[in-house]
Scaffold this motif. Structure first.
Motif, PDB file in Angstrom:
ATOM      1  N   PRO A   1       2.596  -2.808  -8.736  1.00 16.48           N
ATOM      2  CA  PRO A   1       2.826  -1.373  -8.505  1.00 16.48           C
ATOM      3  C   PRO A   1       3.471  -0.668  -9.689  1.00 16.48           C
ATOM      4  N   PHE A   2       4.433  -1.339 -10.352  1.00 19.90           N
ATOM      5  CA  PHE A   2       5.098  -0.708 -11.488  1.00 19.90           C
ATOM      6  C   PHE A   2       4.136  -0.498 -12.649  1.00 19.90           C
ATOM      7  N   VAL A   3       3.326  -1.513 -12.919  1.00 16.11           N
ATOM      8  CA  VAL A   3       2.376  -1.413 -14.028  1.00 16.11           C
ATOM      9  C   VAL A   3       1.342  -0.328 -13.749  1.00 16.11           C
ATOM     10  N   THR A   4       0.847  -0.267 -12.516  1.00 20.06           N
ATOM     11  CA  THR A   4      -0.131   0.760 -12.147  1.00 20.06           C
ATOM     12  C   THR A   4       0.454   2.156 -12.324  1.00 20.06           C
ATOM     13  N   THR A   5       1.686   2.326 -11.889  1.00 17.06           N
ATOM     14  CA  THR A   5       2.345   3.630 -12.014  1.00 17.06           C
ATOM     15  C   THR A   5       2.476   4.040 -13.474  1.00 17.06           C
TER      16      THR A   5
ATOM     17  N   LEU B   1       0.829  -1.205   0.000  1.00 15.73           N
ATOM     18  CA  LEU B   1       0.000   0.000   0.000  1.00 15.73           C
ATOM     19  C   LEU B   1       0.868   1.261   0.000  1.00 15.73           C
ATOM     20  N   LEU B   2       2.008   1.215   0.694  1.00 15.45           N
ATOM     21  CA  LEU B   2       2.913   2.359   0.712  1.00 15.45           C
ATOM     22  C   LEU B   2       3.449   2.645  -0.682  1.00 15.45           C
ATOM     23  N   PHE B   3       3.843   1.597  -1.402  1.00 13.32           N
ATOM     24  CA  PHE B   3       4.349   1.785  -2.762  1.00 13.32           C
ATOM     25  C   PHE B   3       3.265   2.378  -3.660  1.00 13.32           C
ATOM     26  N   ASN B   4       2.037   1.883  -3.493  1.00 14.68           N
ATOM     27  CA  ASN B   4       0.935   2.416  -4.293  1.00 14.68           C
ATOM     28  C   ASN B   4       0.643   3.873  -3.955  1.00 14.68           C
TER      29      ASN B   4
END
Length: 464
Positions: free
Chosen positions: A442-446, A305-308
């Motif tokens: 997380p990478f794909v979402t970013t 969640l922190l990364f997101n």
């Protein structure tokens, strides 16, 4: 009490496969028998249950009553049921039971089930239990526990039938029929030399169809799919799946036979690995279970969640760069989430397929270019189709043809980025020896958020 217990026992038969804990009054009857310490009633209720149903019963009971159930049943309790429990519940029960009760229960188990139960305990508890076992059993379990976690050595069963090549088929059949302590279920007889190096195996069907006077060395079949004890269990499961194996011998670094893996062990491995991958894609650690505590679950999910949150802030910075355009045209703020959301969904689809293909070794360097090209074509096609749809929707809603063109172009760009990111990020992470199931999300979402917002707002700022 006897009447009440009989009513609480679930019906038997192939047509009654429901969880017995869902039978009205069943759990209450068990609790009543535990409270009154009525051993006969408890045995009448539980004795005919499959170990999986016993595990469900243990999970349905309050924590304090679980060890009492086991102690009251004594030797009638099958410790195999503990292998069907969540790790948290299993460890809690084992820590509450007297050491001697655990020792007696473990002694009755196949070695692979015993290792499965012991491996999650603290070292002190583990060694205390091992110290109370007879030396041969202790040595066999300790050897399996010394192998790496999630290796074939941890999963193998150390009970098997190994015979010399000069024995005849008749001698082998007599040995199997007359010797106690052999495995309850086995599919072949292994042929070994005096140092226990594996020569091959004789399947039971071949053994039964061969004349008694023939030597095992003359009918032995070389095992083409020998597993090393240090092999990863996921790789072994893939071998079983690929070659339709029922069992496979396990050898140590000296090529000596040390165990056997059977299909029931591999089914558990496949289920565990699939469960871990599914949880990882959602940002949940693979060992999280329903029985875990609030604090453990909260801590395990925090890093994801922190990364997101960091990724979301990065996307917000991109939006802030176009604050002036958003103030001039409110429609941009209304339409902006659509572009990012559509890209995120498309990327998740591609990423899920890629991660699964990597896990099953279907996606390899030899076919990576073809798969990447295909995903880009899919992204382009979907981008064009949805661009046309959104352009029409925007024009009908706002009456601005140019705005429809802007969102259409942004949609194509973001779906292409989603396709590329969804396939390339898992490939790159896998090449870097990082689990793509855990780290891709997380990478794909970013990428989809940043590209979607930037493409839409930058095109709008240039156009208007």
């Amino acid at each position: 009490m006897r009447e009440e217990t009989d009513l609480a026992v679930p019906p038997r038969g192939p047509e009654h496969d429901a969880d017995p804990t869902e039978t009205p009054g069943f759990v209450e009857a068990v609790l009543g028998a535990i409270e009154t310490r009525d051993v006969d009633a408890l045995k009448a209720i539980v004795s005919d249950l499959h170990e999986t149903d016993v595990a469900h019963l243990l999970e349905a009971l309050p924590a304090a009553d679980r060890p009492q159930l086991i102690e009251l049943l004594g030797s009638d309790f099958d410790f195999t049921a503990l292998t069907e429990l969540d790790e948290t519940v299993r460890v809690q029960i084992l820590e509450e039971l007297p050491t001697q009760t655990v020792v007696e229960g473990v002694r009755d188990l196949d070695s692979d089930d015993a290792v499965y139960i012991l491996e999650d305990l603290d070292d002190a508890d583990k060694q205390e239990i091992l110290a109370n076992l007879p030396i041969p059993e202790r040595a066999a379990l300790q050897r399996s526990l010394d192998y790496p976690e999630e290796s074939a050595g941890r999963r193998m069963q150390t009970e098997f039938i190994a015979l010399p090549p000069f024995w005849t088929v008749g001698q082998a059949l007599d040995y199997i029929g007359e010797t106690e302590g052999l495995p309850e279920v086995f599919f072949e007889v292994f042929v070994v030399d005096p140092s226990y190096r594996l020569s091959g195996s004789v399947p039971l069907d071949r053994l039964l169809r061969t004349k008694r006077g023939v030597k095992l060395g003359d009918v032995v079949m070389p095992d083409r799919h020998v597993v090393r004890a240090t092999d990863d269990q996921e790789d072994v499961a893939r071998i079983f799946e690929r070659y339709n194996l029922i069992s496979a011998p396990v050898v140590d670094e000296g090529e000596r036979l040390v165990g056997v893996l059977t299909i029931d062990d591999i089914v558990d491995v496949i289920q565990e690995e699939a469960d871990e991958d599914l949880k990882a894609l959602g940002g949940v650690t693979g060992d999280e279970e329903l029985s875990d505590s609030f604090w453990y679950i909260a801590k395990s999910r925090f890093s994801w969640l922190l990364f997101n949150l960091i990724a979301a802030n990065l996307a917000s910075f991109v939006i802030a760069m176009f604050e002036g355009e958003l103030q001039r045209m409110v429609a941009l703020a209304v339409l902006m989430p659509i572009v990012a959301s559509q890209g995120g969904n498309a990327a998740t689809q591609t990423m899920t397929v890629a991660v699964r293909a990597l896990a099953t070794r279907e996606l390899r360097p030899s076919n990576a270019r073809r798969v990447i090209a295909r995903e880009l074509l899919v992204g382009l096609f979907n981008g064009v189709v949805f661009a046309v749809i959104m352009a029409a929707v925007v024009f009908a809603r706002f009456g601005i043809a140019d705005l429809g063109f802007v969102i259409a172009l942004a949609m194509i760009i973001n779906l292409l980025a989603a396709a590329l990111g969804g396939i390339m990020i898992p490939l790159i992470l896998d090449r870097l020896k990082v689990d793509p199931a855990v780290s891709s999300g997380p990478f794909v979402t970013t990428i989809t958020d940043v590209v979607g917002f930037f493409a839409f707002l930058s095109i709008a700022s240039l156009w208007f």
